[in-house]
Structure formats: structure tokens, C-alpha cells
Design an enzyme around this catalytic site. Structure first.
Site, PDB file in Angstrom:
ATOM      1  N   ASP A  80     -37.020  44.965   8.295  1.00  0.00           N
ATOM      2  CA  ASP A  80     -35.987  43.913   7.919  1.00  0.00           C
ATOM      3  C   ASP A  80     -36.314  43.013   6.639  1.00  0.00           C
ATOM      4  O   ASP A  80     -37.498  42.925   6.530  1.00  0.00           O
ATOM      5  CB  ASP A  80     -35.510  43.053   9.029  1.00  0.00           C
ATOM      6  CG  ASP A  80     -35.032  43.550  10.150  1.00  0.00           C
ATOM      7  OD1 ASP A  80     -34.603  44.766  10.144  1.00  0.00           O
ATOM      8  OD2 ASP A  80     -35.114  42.965  11.320  1.00  0.00           O
TER       9      ASP A  80
HETATM   10  N1  URA Z   1     -38.020  45.009  14.781  1.00  0.00           N
HETATM   11  C1  URA Z   1     -37.030  44.062  14.242  1.00  0.00           C
HETATM   12  O1  URA Z   1     -36.390  43.412  14.743  1.00  0.00           O
HETATM   13  N2  URA Z   1     -37.140  43.961  12.818  1.00  0.00           N
HETATM   14  C2  URA Z   1     -38.293  44.674  11.931  1.00  0.00           C
HETATM   15  O2  URA Z   1     -38.372  44.552  10.877  1.00  0.00           O
HETATM   16  C3  URA Z   1     -38.986  45.493  12.628  1.00  0.00           C
HETATM   17  C4  URA Z   1     -38.791  45.881  14.075  1.00  0.00           C
END
Ligand code: URA
Length: 240
Positions: A110
């Protein structure tokens, strides 16, 4: 392999641009300027310098990046700069099957997640690393909003149901790492998985950092925004 083809394979531009780079004296090998674009070199392990920038030949590129917060793992980001802007041009321009392709991230993190991200132009490697069948463990250091209690840890280990699948997802490992800290190991990579799992047990992710993939730990001396080639030892640590 001819020097112009070596440069082309590494993403230094079209064949014509690469020939020009050599002929106009932009390329040195072993401290010597080479101006014959057709000069032959054994590519494997070749070190060459283009306009003062050292480069190492890699038939396929495997690298790790310390992803900083506020970057998107997309080539066409919507709100934040793309992680690909952190890489030098040749890594973004490496050709594959005749077309400019560049390296691609192995899965996505993310925008606000930091930590270890792999990139490559080896499609089979991407497939293997992302395949749920291969169960490559990924370790996340999670900062949460409310104090972690043992029941939350137990529920994450036993499995929680997310909204897009009736089958519960469970952490392969989970431990309390501080009052507001969890260390969570997952072997799948569903959309927002850590955030959704933590929300499902009544807490909230405030900070997320990936510290390890398989046996490969993010090196402490790789600062946010920096990248590094993966060597044989790193690659072996990623094999099951
Ligand atoms: N899980 C999440 O919620 N976000 C990420 O970036 C990676 C794993």
C-alpha cells in the site's frame, strides 16, 4: 556479445542510441574508453561505466527496494509518486521480447506501507513468489492503535473471516512485539490483508512495515528509497 547489444539489453536505449553512446565515447570498461560499438565482450559479470555511472550486466534483473511511505507500486500512480521513479532509467527501460518492459514489483504494498519490496523482469520468478501454492512467508511489523492483547494474537493465529471470502485467513505466525506492536507472518497476499485482519480482531493498523520475505531480511543499511541488486545468497534465501 557486442557492446552495443550489451547496452541495449540493459536498458540504455534503442540499438541506435546504444551504438551512439559507445561511438561517442560515453562508455568505459576497466578504465578504458571503448568506441567500437561492435567490440565483443563476455557479458556475464561485466562491469562497465556509462557517463561515469558504473553498471553491472545482469541477464535478468532481481533487486530489492526499501519502499518509503507515500509511494505507489503502480506505473501510473493516482495520488503519490511511483516507486519506479526511485530506480535508475535503465532498470525501467530494460527490453523484453523486443519491447520496453523494465522491472516489475513482485506484488504490491500500500501507499503508506514501508519496507522490503522485490522487483524483477523474470516473469517466472514473479509467478513463483506470488503463487499461494508456494507459501512464501512475509513478515510485517505492525503498529496498532489500541494495546495488543493475547486474545487478538490468538484470533489472528486461529483465522478470521474477511468480507471477500468465507474461508478464514490465518497468520502463519503472530506475536505481540510491544504494547502497540505486532509481528505478523502471512503466506498469502490478499488486498489490504494485514489491515483487514487486524480490523477483524477489533484493532486498527496505524503503521505497516514489511521486514522480511522468505529468508531475506531487509538489510538495516538499506535506507528508505534505496535499492540493491539481489545476489545469489539473497536469491537462495528466497527459495523454499
Ligand atoms: N497488507 C496490507 O494491508 N497492506 C500492505 O501493504 C501489505 C499487506
Amino acid at each position: 556479445m557486442q557492446l552495443q547489444d550489451i547496452l541495449f539489453s540493459q536498458g540504455f536505449g534503442t540499438r541506435r542510441v546504444c551504438a551512439g553512446l559507445v561511438q561517442q565515447g560515453h562508455v568505459t570498461i576497466g578504465g578504458q574508453s571503448i568506441t567500437d560499438a561492435a567490440a565483443e565482450f563476455a557479458p556475464e559479470g561485466l562491469l562497465f561505466v556509462v557517463d561515469g555511472v558504473p553498471w553491472e550486466y545482469h541477464e535478468l534483473a532481481y533487486l530489492m527496494l526499501h519502499k518509503p511511505a507515500g509511494t505507489e507500486c503502480s506505473r501510473k500512480p493516482s495520488a503519490y509518486p511511483s516507486i519506479y521513479t526511485l530506480l535508475p532509467g535503465p532498470l525501467r527501460l530494460r527490453p523484453q521480447k523486443g519491447a520496453v518492459q523494465g522491472v516489475q514489483a513482485v506484488g504490491r504494498l500500500d501507499q503508506d506501507t514501508t519496507g522490503l519490496l522485490l522487483l524483477t523482469d523474470d516473469g517466472q520468478f514473479i509467478h513463483r513468489m506470488n503463487s499461494p501454492r508456494h507459501h512464501v512467508p512475509k513478515v510485517y511489523e505492525v503498529t496498532v492503535k489500541h494495546p495488543v492483547d493475547e486474545r487478538q494474537v490468538q484470533r489472528l493465529l486461529e483465522g478470521v473471516v474477511l468480507d471477500d471470502d468465507p474461508k478464514p485467513v490465518r497468520a502463519a505466525a503472530c506475536e505481540r512485539a510491544g504494547e502497540m506492536q505486532l509481528r505478523l507472518t502471512l503466506t498469502e497476499g490478499k488486498y489490504h490483508q494485514v489491515k483487514r485482519m487486524v480490523a477483524a480482531v477489533g484493532n486498527r493498523v496505524e503503521g505497516l512495515h514489511r521486514s522480511q520475505i522468505g529468508g531475506l531480511v531487509l538489510p538495516p543499511d538499506l535506507s528508505p528509497g534505496q535499492w540493491r541488486w539481489l545476489d545469489e545468497v539473497h536469491l537462495a534465501a528466497l527459495r523454499p
